[in-house]
Write an enzyme that holds these catalytic residues in place. Structure first.
Site, PDB file in Angstrom:
ATOM      1  N   ARG A 152      -5.180  -0.748   8.800  1.00 36.18           N
ATOM      2  CA  ARG A 152      -6.303  -2.227   8.553  1.00 36.18           C
ATOM      3  C   ARG A 152      -5.987  -3.076   7.411  1.00 36.18           C
ATOM      4  NH1 ARG A 152      -7.372   2.788   6.818  1.00 36.18           N
ATOM      5  NH2 ARG A 152      -7.058   2.756   4.629  1.00 36.18           N
ATOM      6  N   HIS A 171       2.331   3.426  -9.211  1.00 36.57           N
ATOM      7  CA  HIS A 171       2.050   1.688  -9.078  1.00 36.57           C
ATOM      8  C   HIS A 171       3.459   0.752  -9.982  1.00 36.57           C
ATOM      9  CE1 HIS A 171      -2.119   2.146  -7.063  1.00 36.57           C
ATOM     10  NE2 HIS A 171      -2.347   2.752  -8.111  1.00 36.57           N
ATOM     11  N   LEU A 190      10.461 -21.015  -4.048  1.00 42.37           N
ATOM     12  CA  LEU A 190       9.238 -20.383  -3.638  1.00 42.37           C
ATOM     13  C   LEU A 190       8.016 -19.675  -4.388  1.00 42.37           C
ATOM     14  CD1 LEU A 190       9.152 -17.611  -1.607  1.00 42.37           C
ATOM     15  CD2 LEU A 190       9.634 -16.356  -3.364  1.00 42.37           C
ATOM     16  N   ASP A 244       0.569  -1.019  -0.216  1.00 34.70           N
ATOM     17  CA  ASP A 244       0.012  -0.106   0.119  1.00 34.70           C
ATOM     18  C   ASP A 244       1.202   1.290   0.080  1.00 34.70           C
ATOM     19  OD1 ASP A 244      -2.423   1.647  -0.350  1.00 34.70           O
ATOM     20  OD2 ASP A 244      -2.686   1.472   2.127  1.00 34.70           O
ATOM     21  N   GLY A 245       0.537   2.047  -0.408  1.00 38.07           N
ATOM     22  CA  GLY A 245       0.823   3.839  -0.588  1.00 38.07           C
ATOM     23  C   GLY A 245       1.216   4.269  -1.498  1.00 38.07           C
ATOM     24  N   ASN A 246       0.768   3.739  -3.093  1.00 37.39           N
ATOM     25  CA  ASN A 246       1.701   3.449  -4.482  1.00 37.39           C
ATOM     26  C   ASN A 246       1.456   5.292  -4.294  1.00 37.39           C
ATOM     27  OD1 ASN A 246       2.597   0.808  -4.277  1.00 37.39           O
ATOM     28  ND2 ASN A 246       1.038   0.773  -5.998  1.00 37.39           N
ATOM     29  N   GLY A 247       0.228   5.248  -4.125  1.00 32.82           N
ATOM     30  CA  GLY A 247      -0.847   6.298  -4.524  1.00 32.82           C
ATOM     31  C   GLY A 247       0.080   8.192  -3.789  1.00 32.82           C
ATOM     32  N   ARG A 248       0.384   8.134  -2.492  1.00 33.22           N
ATOM     33  CA  ARG A 248       1.239   8.774  -1.790  1.00 33.22           C
ATOM     34  C   ARG A 248       2.374   8.998  -1.683  1.00 33.22           C
ATOM     35  NH1 ARG A 248      -1.528   6.148   3.411  1.00 33.22           N
ATOM     36  NH2 ARG A 248      -2.279   4.841   1.911  1.00 33.22           N
TER      37      ARG A 248
END
Ligand code: IPE
Ligand code: IPE
Ligand code: MG
Length: 254
Positions: free
Chosen positions: A202, A45, A139, A28-32
């Site tokens: 979350r 992204h 993996l 998470d957090g690509n946009g910010r």
């Protein structure tokens, strides 16, 4: 049982290993990341795909057996259409560019999420990634795409109802194992560690059933800045955790 008897179900030192075998990441957090640099979201992204490559490498080095990455949620369709298109295009590019290298590195790719209703070429690419790598035993990279934990549980419930209606399953046989067997993650063990970047705390509909006893680590960095050092920091935090599974650790009960 007398009141002073120790409960027979107490699990002493339930978890003997402190190394996670399955790490799951909410990327998470690509946009910010992009906004804070005055760049378009798509650039965040794109840099996120590079961070994903670093995560796969770090997981391999750490000897992790399963790495699950949340790449597109069932709810992400609600974003503006151009961003959804950018994300689908990046998935296309990732599979086309990275699949051969993943295969050479003995990585097995698994996809979880709802397949039906996806653009036909994406469905084909996901299928190709799984088929090409299905015999690899390094993996396992689990890509959660068009994935939602609630939708996954609802679909398992639907399959259980169908099996009961067909007479191949009795209502009294519906237990934890019966549900687990009907999730997208069949044969994948539960995550030990769930990492979320961006400082958000979350779950956002990620592996709801499977994370019942996962340890969560929230990193304050945005996903495009994720690297081997961030991965190692999360593992170090995980090692310091005391997993009890509702029981008692040897330390506490001694
Ligand atoms: C994660 O970055 C990528 C996806 C959810 C697909 P975001 O796009 O959510 O970035 P933020 O959270 O808005 O910064
Ligand atoms: C979760 O991130 C989904 C992925 C990382 C793919 P979101 O950015 O969609 O989650 P919310 O909206 O902040 O809860
Ligand atoms: Mg986000």
């Amino acid at each position: 049982m007398l009141p002073n008897d120790p409960p027979r179900w107490t699990i002493e030192a339930a978890e003997t290993t402190s190394e996670p075998s399955h790490v799951a990441i909410i990327m998470d957090g690509n946009g910010r990341w992009a906004a804070s640099r005055g760049l378009p979201r798509v650039e965040g992204h794109r840099r996120g795909v590079e961070a994903l490559r670093r995560a796969v490498e770090a997981a391999g080095k750490a000897g992790v057996q399963y790495l699950t990455v949340y790449s597109f949620s069932s709810e992400n369709w609600s974003r503006p259409q151009d961003e959804v298109m950018d994300l689908l295009n990046l998935l296309r590019m990732f599979v086309r560019r990275d699949l051969a290298e993943l295969h050479r590195s003995n990585v097995r790719v698994r996809i979880i999420g709802e397949r039906s209703g996806l653009p036909g070429d994406i469905e084909a690419l996901l299928e190709e990634a799984e088929t090409l790598t299905r015999r690899n035993d390094g993996l396992t990279l689990v890509v959660a795409f068009n994935y939602g934990g609630r939708q996954e549980i609802a679909s398992a419930a639907r399959r259980i109802a169908e099996d009961v209606a067909a007479g191949v399953l009795k209502p009294e046989e519906v237990d934890v194992a019966a549900v687990t067997a009907r999730l997208h993650t069949t044969s994948i063990p539960d995550p030990d560690l769930v990492i979320r970047t961006s400082g958000e705390r979350r779950i956002s509909n990620f592996l709801l059933w499977q994370s019942a006893y996962a340890e969560y680590v929230f990193l304050p960095i945005h996903w495009p800045d994720f690297d081997g050092a961030a991965f190692d920091a999360a593992i170090t935090e995980f090692r310091a955790r005391d997993r009890r599974y509702g029981g008692r650790t040897a330390q506490v009960s001694a």
